[in-house]
Design a protein around this motif. Structure first.
Motif, short mmCIF file in Angstrom:
data_model
loop_
_atom_site.label_atom_id
_atom_site.label_comp_id
_atom_site.label_asym_id
_atom_site.label_seq_id
_atom_site.Cartn_x
_atom_site.Cartn_y
_atom_site.Cartn_z
N VAL A 193 0.84 -1.19 0.00
CA VAL A 193 0.00 0.00 0.00
C VAL A 193 0.88 1.25 0.00
CG1 VAL A 193 -1.83 1.24 1.22
CG2 VAL A 193 -1.76 -1.27 1.27
N ASP A 195 -0.72 4.65 -0.55
CA ASP A 195 -1.45 5.85 -0.15
C ASP A 195 -2.77 5.45 0.51
OD1 ASP A 195 -3.42 5.36 -2.11
OD2 ASP A 195 -2.52 6.72 -3.56
N ASN A 197 -5.72 6.09 -0.48
CA ASN A 197 -6.81 5.92 -1.45
C ASN A 197 -6.88 4.50 -1.99
OD1 ASN A 197 -7.51 8.71 -1.33
ND2 ASN A 197 -5.81 9.17 -2.73
N THR A 199 -4.28 2.81 -3.30
CA THR A 199 -3.33 2.56 -4.39
C THR A 199 -2.27 1.56 -3.93
OG1 THR A 199 -3.66 4.81 -5.21
CG2 THR A 199 -1.74 3.61 -6.02
N LEU A 201 1.21 -0.82 -5.12
CA LEU A 201 2.33 -0.89 -6.06
C LEU A 201 2.83 -2.32 -6.16
CD1 LEU A 201 4.17 0.78 -7.90
CD2 LEU A 201 5.67 1.18 -5.94
N LYS A 247 -4.73 -0.38 -12.28
CA LYS A 247 -4.91 1.06 -12.46
C LYS A 247 -4.02 1.62 -13.56
CE LYS A 247 -5.05 5.24 -9.56
NZ LYS A 247 -4.83 5.74 -8.16
N LEU A 256 0.48 -0.11 -11.07
CA LEU A 256 -0.36 0.43 -10.00
C LEU A 256 -1.67 -0.32 -9.98
CD1 LEU A 256 0.19 4.29 -10.37
CD2 LEU A 256 1.22 2.74 -8.70
N HIS A 258 -5.50 -0.88 -7.69
CA HIS A 258 -6.39 -0.22 -6.75
C HIS A 258 -7.14 -1.28 -5.97
CE1 HIS A 258 -10.10 1.74 -5.27
NE2 HIS A 258 -9.29 2.78 -5.11
N LEU A 393 4.82 7.36 -10.25
CA LEU A 393 3.70 7.89 -9.46
C LEU A 393 3.41 9.34 -9.82
CD1 LEU A 393 4.52 6.33 -5.96
CD2 LEU A 393 2.73 5.64 -7.56
N ALA A 396 1.57 9.33 -13.11
CA ALA A 396 0.18 8.89 -12.93
C ALA A 396 -0.67 9.99 -12.31
CB ALA A 396 0.15 7.64 -12.06
N GLU A 400 -3.93 11.71 -14.02
CA GLU A 400 -5.20 11.72 -13.30
C GLU A 400 -5.73 13.14 -13.13
OE1 GLU A 400 -7.02 10.00 -9.07
OE2 GLU A 400 -5.00 9.44 -9.74
#
Length: 404
Positions: A193, A195, A197, A199, A201, A247, A256, A258, A393, A396, A400
């Protein structure tokens, strides 16, 4: 002719008795030589013969020394030849220049690495770091099928007499016709993990497992495309799995994901601000060998119960392991050997299934994303540098932001 004798100025030095005796001996020796010269035979016997013998003896000794030197040189050439042969075998066996250079660098830093290990041990217990990082390192599990884009037909196992046919390499034969079972591939890997939200990796080859191996060959042969049936994640201490979706993917074996549910509550790991340095300590977290390593940590009674359950498959085993709290990442410790823009090489042990896991320093900061094993060099692994991951990141985030 008149010879003028000039008087000495200053006092004449006095000779000691010892100096006088030595001077007297030299005079007698000179007189003896002069007398011998007046008698040639005696001169030859007394002076020439011993001199010749001494010269011959010296030449003999020099000859022996020369022979010994030649023998040593021959032995040295043999040793050099042996070393050269060994180097030639190494060149023939070496899988690639980059791998050899990485290992050469690893060996060259072995002493520094040993010192770094001692320093790491002196830094105190790693339990707090292991507990903090491990809680945010999860197991991803998925299944996919290969489907023809226009015909809508899935790739199936080819049967003969009710049995799966095998190719020359031992793999199953596939077909777009017939009534055999649908060819379904399963995969597992590691994520962490990053973040709040949700996300996650991981590696590109974990998120898109069909890009290599038998699946890639089948896609080319039959013109089929992958269809993800299911992708889910597990986090330590969580009894239930959660849905995971891709993602985005990068070029440097990064992806990435989710996650939902528990992925939103897990504490994100912190990325280090820069790549590690050779000699730094490295802790690698992950799920090497997938479910096998988790089952190996279970007691015999638990494993026996699993074997006795009907219709047991990887999916059901993962659910049960999560329910009893056995989904926990393994951690191995090593030393960073080499760092380039493309890779971080370290000697912490891992295996297949550990791909996508974080490589952290002693502060728990992510310094790389574990990605590959150097097959011909025991204990050496490679990861994607954290600076590369950070750049992905940022890209991305920009994409976004533009889409909003």
């Amino acid at each position: 002719m008149v010879v003028e004798v000039m008087p000495l100025t200053g006092p004449t030095p006095a000779h000691t008795g010892f100096e006088h005796d030595k001077w007297h001996e030299r005079v007698q020796a000179a007189a003896a030589v002069a007398k011998a010269r007046r008698n040639p035979r005696r001169f030859v016997l007394r002076w020439v013969v011993p001199t010749v013998l001494a010269v011959l003896l010296g030449m003999g000794l020099q000859s022996l020394r020369t022979a010994d030197l030649e023998e040593r040189l021959s032995a040295a050439h043999q040793r050099v030849g042996g070393v050269d042969a060994a180097l030639q075998r190494l060149r023939e066996d070496a899988p690639s220049r980059s791998d050899v250079e990485a290992m050469r660098d690893l060996l060259a830093r072995s002493i520094d690495g040993a010192q770094a290990r001692v320093s790491a041990m002196e830094a105190g217990s790693l339990a707090p770091v292991v507990a903090q990082v491990g809680a945010s390192v999860g197991l991803v599990q998925g299944r996919y099928v290969l489907v023809h884009p226009t015909k809508g037909l899935p790739l199936r196992l080819k049967l003969s007499g009710g049995k799966v046919q095998r190719n020359s390499e031992g793999g199953p034969r596939l077909t777009l016709s017939g009534s055999g079972p649908v060819f379904m591939s399963t995969f597992m890997g590691t994520f962490f993990v990053i973040d709040s939200n949700g996300t996650l990796l991981t590696n590109r080859h974990v998120a898109l497992p069909w890009e290599d191996g038998g699946a890639a060959q089948a896609m080319k042969e039959f013109g089929v495309h992958p269809v993800m049936i299911e992708m889910r994640g597990f986090l330590p201490g969580q009894a239930e799995s959660f849905d995971v979706m891709v993602k985005g993917v990068g070029k440097q074996d990064l992806a990435l994901l989710h996650g939902s549910g528990p992925a939103l509550q897990a504490k994100p790991l912190v990325l280090a601000k820069s790549n590690p340095l050779p000699g730094d300590a490295a802790l690698v977290f992950g799920y090497p060998t997938g479910l096998n390593a988790l089952l190996a940590r279970a007691d015999d009674d638990f494993v026996a119960k699993l074997k006795g359950m009907p219709d047991m498959d990887d999916r059901r085993v993962a659910d049960i392991l999560a329910q009893v709290g056995l989904v926990q990442p393994l951690v191995s410790r090593g030393i960073v050997a080499q760092v380039t823009d493309a890779a971080v090489v370290y000697d912490a042990q891992t295996a297949g299934g550990g791909s996508g896991g974080p490589v952290v320093n002693l502060r728990g900061e992510v310094v790389a994303v574990n990605r590959a094993i150097l097959q011909n060099f025991n204990g050496s692994n490679m990861g994607v540098p954290v600076e590369t991951a950070a750049e992905m990141l940022r890209q991305a985030a920009r994409i976004e932001a533009e889409q909003k």
